[in-house]
Each structure stands twice: as structure tokens, then as C-alpha cells.
Write a protein that holds these residues in place. Structure first.
Motif, short mmCIF file in Angstrom:
data_model
loop_
_atom_site.label_atom_id
_atom_site.label_comp_id
_atom_site.label_asym_id
_atom_site.label_seq_id
_atom_site.Cartn_x
_atom_site.Cartn_y
_atom_site.Cartn_z
N ARG A 1 26.01 38.83 33.72
CA ARG A 1 25.28 38.84 35.14
C ARG A 1 25.54 38.38 36.17
N SER A 2 27.13 37.99 36.35
CA SER A 2 27.97 37.98 37.87
C SER A 2 27.89 39.60 38.76
N LEU A 3 27.78 40.13 38.12
CA LEU A 3 27.65 41.63 37.88
C LEU A 3 26.77 41.68 38.81
N THR A 4 25.93 41.38 39.16
CA THR A 4 24.03 42.29 39.49
C THR A 4 24.81 41.67 40.97
N SER A 5 25.06 40.20 41.39
CA SER A 5 25.38 40.44 43.30
C SER A 5 26.28 40.72 43.75
N TYR A 6 26.87 41.44 43.22
CA TYR A 6 27.73 42.47 43.89
C TYR A 6 28.67 43.66 44.10
N PHE B 1 42.12 43.62 46.30
CA PHE B 1 41.23 43.30 45.55
C PHE B 1 39.68 42.37 45.95
N PRO B 2 38.95 43.06 47.24
CA PRO B 2 37.94 41.81 47.33
C PRO B 2 37.09 41.21 46.06
N TYR B 3 36.79 42.50 45.00
CA TYR B 3 36.08 41.41 44.06
C TYR B 3 36.91 41.18 43.18
N ALA B 4 37.81 40.73 43.08
CA ALA B 4 38.77 39.94 42.23
C ALA B 4 38.44 38.38 42.16
N SER C 1 29.31 34.50 41.94
CA SER C 1 30.11 35.58 42.45
C SER C 1 29.31 36.35 42.94
N GLY C 2 28.60 35.26 43.92
CA GLY C 2 27.89 36.24 45.24
C GLY C 2 28.83 35.47 46.38
N PHE C 3 28.80 33.92 45.73
CA PHE C 3 29.71 33.52 47.14
C PHE C 3 31.66 33.35 47.00
N LEU C 4 31.47 34.03 45.58
CA LEU C 4 32.91 34.74 45.81
C LEU C 4 33.85 35.97 45.86
N ALA C 5 32.72 36.65 46.33
CA ALA C 5 32.85 38.22 45.83
C ALA C 5 33.58 38.13 47.79
N ASP C 6 34.58 38.95 48.09
CA ASP C 6 34.61 39.93 49.19
C ASP C 6 34.64 38.31 50.45
#
Length: 551
Positions: free
Chosen positions: A66-71, A233-236, A201-206
């Protein structure tokens, strides 16, 4: 003397009658004289240590998925900056569909593998967790859409753990009084993952673009400081975090979870022995005098009701089933009328719920219409015109409403009504929600009125889903013709559910598009109401399962 003889005769007669009424395979005396069972509660659930390991394994997967939905929108834009919003939305749909398609094709076979005595439940569970971790890493370090699509397919193909975990819960909690609560732990983990995963994930992405240059300078987050890989790799970063969580769950399974396969649960387990050794050292009990060396049945979190296999049982454990049991585990054994009906209701239930989620969250941001050409009560169009932040808040509301219902309301009512009866009572609430949702677009443009009515519809639908989903799992679990087919049955149910989750959003979205353009926006939701009615009728025909009536 006569009175003594008569009393003696009476006592002998009563003892002989008791002996005649006692079956040859009577239970042990300690079982017959056992005290009255304690009331069912969350605190009284047995084998909490084993359930804790299962909960952690289940929670790790929705956190990652579900973390994918934010980024995902921004990652697809990063893959190809020339894409417009409509093409990105289409590719995001492909990412969701390929995961469900791969899961549909492989879930039943993972269940079959978990039923095989050479693999068992625990090894299949470990393969699924490690496969999900590898897929998360691949997703984070992908540099193109097709590369990410391949890793999403791999994630779905290796993700058969839901059926395996349900099988293990049914084998760990043998007492049916506790099963409704035990099975409730899995969907509860899903709701928690839906809430927490996107936030993390929204806090950690990019990270270099999610904070201002001043904040980046003050915190030392510079490419020159050894963090150039976060630019490349901004979404790693979120995927690295969730891969670590999945790896930790796999380690927890190795050290703290017992094998539950009937033919493997008494075999030696080096991981469990290591886990108990580490536990004894951490608790300072390793050198306790008189501590038995063969206490290999305790969980990482101690549970007093775990039986301890001895060396003798390990040596004499059966490694191959008798010939008559092999015939019971064939694929034809699951093709029965009851199994077909149960899988049909499982398909229908997943179909209308997944389609509703897709239609509902597409309808919320759709612009409002003046409906000058409407013809009530059926001909009208438009959406609610909510912003992305408000749509996200509505999504969070579902999880925030569902968790208290699952913790507080569901266990009490399920004890009074029974699982099947509660299913029959609460499924019509979904029909009510499906029929009422289209009329939300006719509300006046007043934020108070919109959110009051929207919250009411969400609460009705979530209340129905809270009772229907766990009851469906119980129904699937109890339809297995043999305990050795539990993994296959749950895997088949997962495959059927995945197929419905492919078909539901696809057909629902297409029908909604037609309804919006033809002034008939309520059509797809009213069709879902008809599907839910069919689901309810199919459920009525499963009344011949006597085991369900005793839940």
C-alpha cells in the motif's frame, strides 16, 4: 442387611450403566473433569506467541504494497517526464492489474506447495516474504516503467502468503470459539497497513524534492555527503525500509513460528531451536538448574499452551501419508458442491467490494455537474469534486472506522449471532450503500452536508465489510474436505479473489465512464447492488454445511 444389599445392587447397576454408556474411545479423565471454559476474549486467545509472529508477517506485506499509492504517480512521472496525467493514470492501473494477475495465477499453486509434506507452511511463507522483499528493492531501484512492471509482476507471483497465513491460523487455533477473533487479526493488519504504509512512504520518497533547499542544507542531506544514490534513485529509500521490515518478518518466522503442517510439525526445526536458545539467554534462564533441553515447543513470546514434542515423536514422525490419505489430497477432492458454492460467493464478494472501491474513489474527485438535463430518480451525472487531500482523508476514514469496529463491535456480535448469521444480516448493508452512493452527487455544494452524508455511507459500507470479510474466511476454512487441503483451499480462494479484483475495477471503471457520459452515473453502483443480492442468495444455499451452523 437387606437395605445394604439393595444399595449395593443399585450402585453396581448404576456403575454398569455408566460403563455401558461410556464410549470405547472416551476422552481422558482430566478432560472430562475440566472446569467450565473461560469466556472468550482477546486476552484468552491461546498461543499468542505464534499469532504474534503471524501478525507481524501479515502486517509487513500491506505496509509495503500500500505504500505505492503515495508516490507511484510521481515515480511514473520520473520514469518519463513527457507523460501527461491521463497516461500516468493508465500506467498506474497497469501496475495494479499486473500484480493482481500474477497473484491470481500463482496463489493456488502456493497453497498446493504449502500442503506438500516436503515444503510445509513455514517454508512457503518464508519464500513469499523474501520474494516480496526482493520485489520491493527492485521497485525502488527501477529506472523505467517496464522494469518496475516486471518487479510488480514478481511481487504478485511470489505473494501467496495470505492463504498460507489463514491456513496456519486455523491450525494454530484449534478451538472454534476463538477462530472469529483469530481470523480477524489478518484483516486488521491490512487496515493498519493501509493507514501507516502510505504515510511512511510519503515521508521517505524523493527526500531531496520533498523538503526545501534550506532544510536540506541544514540537515546535511546533500548529494556530496555520500547520498548521491538518493538522487539517482529517489524512490529507493521507502522500498529499502519496507524490504528491511519484510526481512525482519522473515527472521521472526524462522526463529519464532512453529511449522503447522500435520506431517512436519513434529520434525526438528533448527530455526526454532536457535530462537529458543536466544530467548533463554535474553531472559537469563539458559543456566537455570533443571531446565529441560527438549522444550522445543515454546514460541519466542512464551505461550503456556504449546505442546512440546519429544525426541521420540520426532523420530517416529510420519513423513509420508497412508495410501488412503493420498487419495483425499488430490485436486479432485476439492471439486465438491459446497466448495464450488463457497468459491462462487467468495468471487462475488470480492467482485462487488473491489469494484465499489474503484468506482467510489474515482467518483469522489470527478467534477460536479449542474444536472440541468437530469431526470430523477435515475438519470443524472457528475461527481463530488473533492481535492486529492480530501480523497486521501476519505481513504484514511475507512481504515479509522474499520479498526474500532473490528476490535470492539465484531467480536461481541459474532459471539451472539454466529459467523454465518452475521454474514446474512450485514451483507444487505452493502446493498444499501451501493444504492445510496450515486445520490451523493446531487447534494448541494455544502462541505458540511457532503461530509455528513459521505461519512454515513462509508460507515454503512465499512460496517458491512467488517462482518462479511472475516466470515468469508471462516467459510472458506471450514469447507476443506481434509485438513491436508487447507493450504490448497485458501490458495484457491486467494486466486479467485485476485481474479475478481482484476475484473471488478476494470469493468466498474468502464461502466462508470459510460454512465458519466450518458447521464446515468448510478448504473455501475446499482449493478453492484444486484451482484450483492446474488451473493446473498448464494450464501443461503450453503446452509448444508453443518460445521458452520455450530460456529
Amino acid at each position: 442387611m437387606a437395605r445394604q444389599r439393595s444399595s449395593s445392587v443399585d450402585s453396581n447397576a448404576s456403575s454398569s450403566e455408566a460403563t455401558d454408556e461410556t464410549p470405547l474411545l472416551a476422552p481422558d479423565s482430566d478432560e472430562t473433569t475440566a472446569p467450565t471454559p473461560q469466556p472468550v476474549s482477546w486476552a484468552s486467545i491461546p498461543r499468542k506467541g505464534q499469532l504474534a509472529a503471524i501478525v507481524f508477517a501479515r502486517l509487513a506485506e500491506p505496509l509495503s504494497e500500500r505504500s505505492l499509492t503515495s508516490y507511484i504517480f510521481y515515480q511514473l512521472k520520473w520514469f518519463d517526464p513527457t507523460l501527461d496525467a491521463s497516461e500516468i493514470a493508465k500506467r498506474a492501473g497497469y501496475m495494479t492489474a499486473v500484480f493482481a494477475a500474477a497473484q491470481c495465477c500463482t496463489s493456488m499453486w502456493w497453497g498446493r506447495a504449502a500442503d506438500h509434506p516436503r515444503l510445509g507452511r513455514k517454508r512457503v511463507l518464508l519464500l513469499g516474504l523474501m520474494g516480496s522483499a526482493i520485489s520491493a528493492l527492485g521497485m525502488g531501484f527501477s529506472t523505467s516503467f517496464h522494469m518496475a512492471l516486471c518487479f510488480r509482476f514478481l511481487a504478485g507471483a511470489l505473494n501467496g502468503n495470505v492463504g498460507v497465513l489463514r491456513t496456519m491460523v486455523s491450525e494454530i487455533v484449534a478451538d472454534k470459539r476463538y477462530r472469529p477473533r483469530a481470523f480477524l487479526l489478518l484483516p486488521m493488519c491490512f487496515n493498519i497497513g493501509v493507514i501507516i504504509g502510505p504515510l511512511i512512504s510519503g515521508f521517505l520518497a524523493d527526500p531531496f524534492h520533498s523538503i526545501s533547499p534550506e532544510e536540506a542544507h541544514g540537515s546535511g542531506l546533500k548529494p556530496a555527503s555520500g547520498l548521491q544514490w538518493l538522487v539517482d534513485f529517489p524512490y529507493a529509500l521507502p522500498n529499502l525500509f519496507f524490504a528491511t521490515v519484510l526481512g525482519s518478518a522473515a527472521l521472526m518466522v524462522i526463529l519464532g513460528l512453529d511449522e503447522t503442517h500435520p506431517q512436519r510439525k513434529h520434525l526438528p526445526d533448527r530455526g526454532r531451536r536457535l530462537g529458543k536458545l536466544l530467548l533463554r539467554r535474553c531472559l537469563g534462564r539458559f543456566r537455570r538448574k533443571g531446565y529441560p533441553d527438549d522444550t522445543s515447543g515454546y514460541a519466542i513470546i512464551p505461550s503456556s499452551d504449546i505442546e512440546v514434542p519429544t525426541v521420540g515423536t520426532e523420530e517416529h514422525a510420519s513423513t509420508s501419508p497412508p495410501p488412503e490419505e493420498r487419495t483425499e489430497t488430490g485436486f479432485r477432492a476439492i471439486v465438491t458442491q459446497n466448495v464450488i458454492l463457497i468459491m462462487l460467493q467468495r468471487f462475488l464478494q470480492s467482485l462487488h467490494i473491489s469494484a465499489f472501491n474503484s468506482i467510489f474513489f474515482t467518483l469522489l474527485p470527478t467534477p460536479r455537474s449542474d444536472n440541468t438535463q437530469s431526470s430523477l430518480p435515475f438519470r443524472f451525472t457528475g461527481g463530488l469534486g473533492l481535492s486529492s487531500q480530501k480523497v486521501g482523508f476519505a481513504n484514511t476514514t475507512i481504515g479509522m472506522v474499520g479498526i474500532p469496529l473490528q476490535l470492539l463491535v465484531y467480536p461481541r456480535l459474532i459471539g451472539r449471532l454466529g459467523a454465518k448469521k452475521s454474514y446474512l444480516i450485514f451483507l444487505p448493508l452493502s446493498i444499501l450503500a451501493y444504492c445510496a452512493t450515486p445520490y451523493l452527487v446531487l447534494l448541494p455544494d455544502n462541505i458540511g452536508i457532503i461530509w455528513t452524508c459521505l461519512s454515513a455511507v462509508l460507515i454503512v459500507q465499512v460496517l458491512s465489510r467488517t462482518f462479511v470479510n472475516p466470515a468469508t474466511v471462516l467459510l472458506v476454512n471450514d469447507c476443506a474436505p481434509s485438513p491436508k487441503l487447507l493450504g490448497t483451499i485458501h490458495g484457491l480462494a486467494s486466486s479467485i479473489s485476485s481474479a475478481a479484483r482484476i475484473l471488478g475495477p476494470t469493468v466498474g471503471g468502464t461502466t462508470l465512464g459510460w454512465g458519466l457520459s450518458h447521464n446515468f452515473v448510478g448504473l455501475p453502483l446499482w449493478l453492484l447492488g444486484i451482484l450483492a443480492v446474488i451473493n446473498w442468495v448464494v450464501l443461503l444455499n450453503i446452509g448444508r454445511i453443518t460445521r458452520w451452523l455450530s460456529i
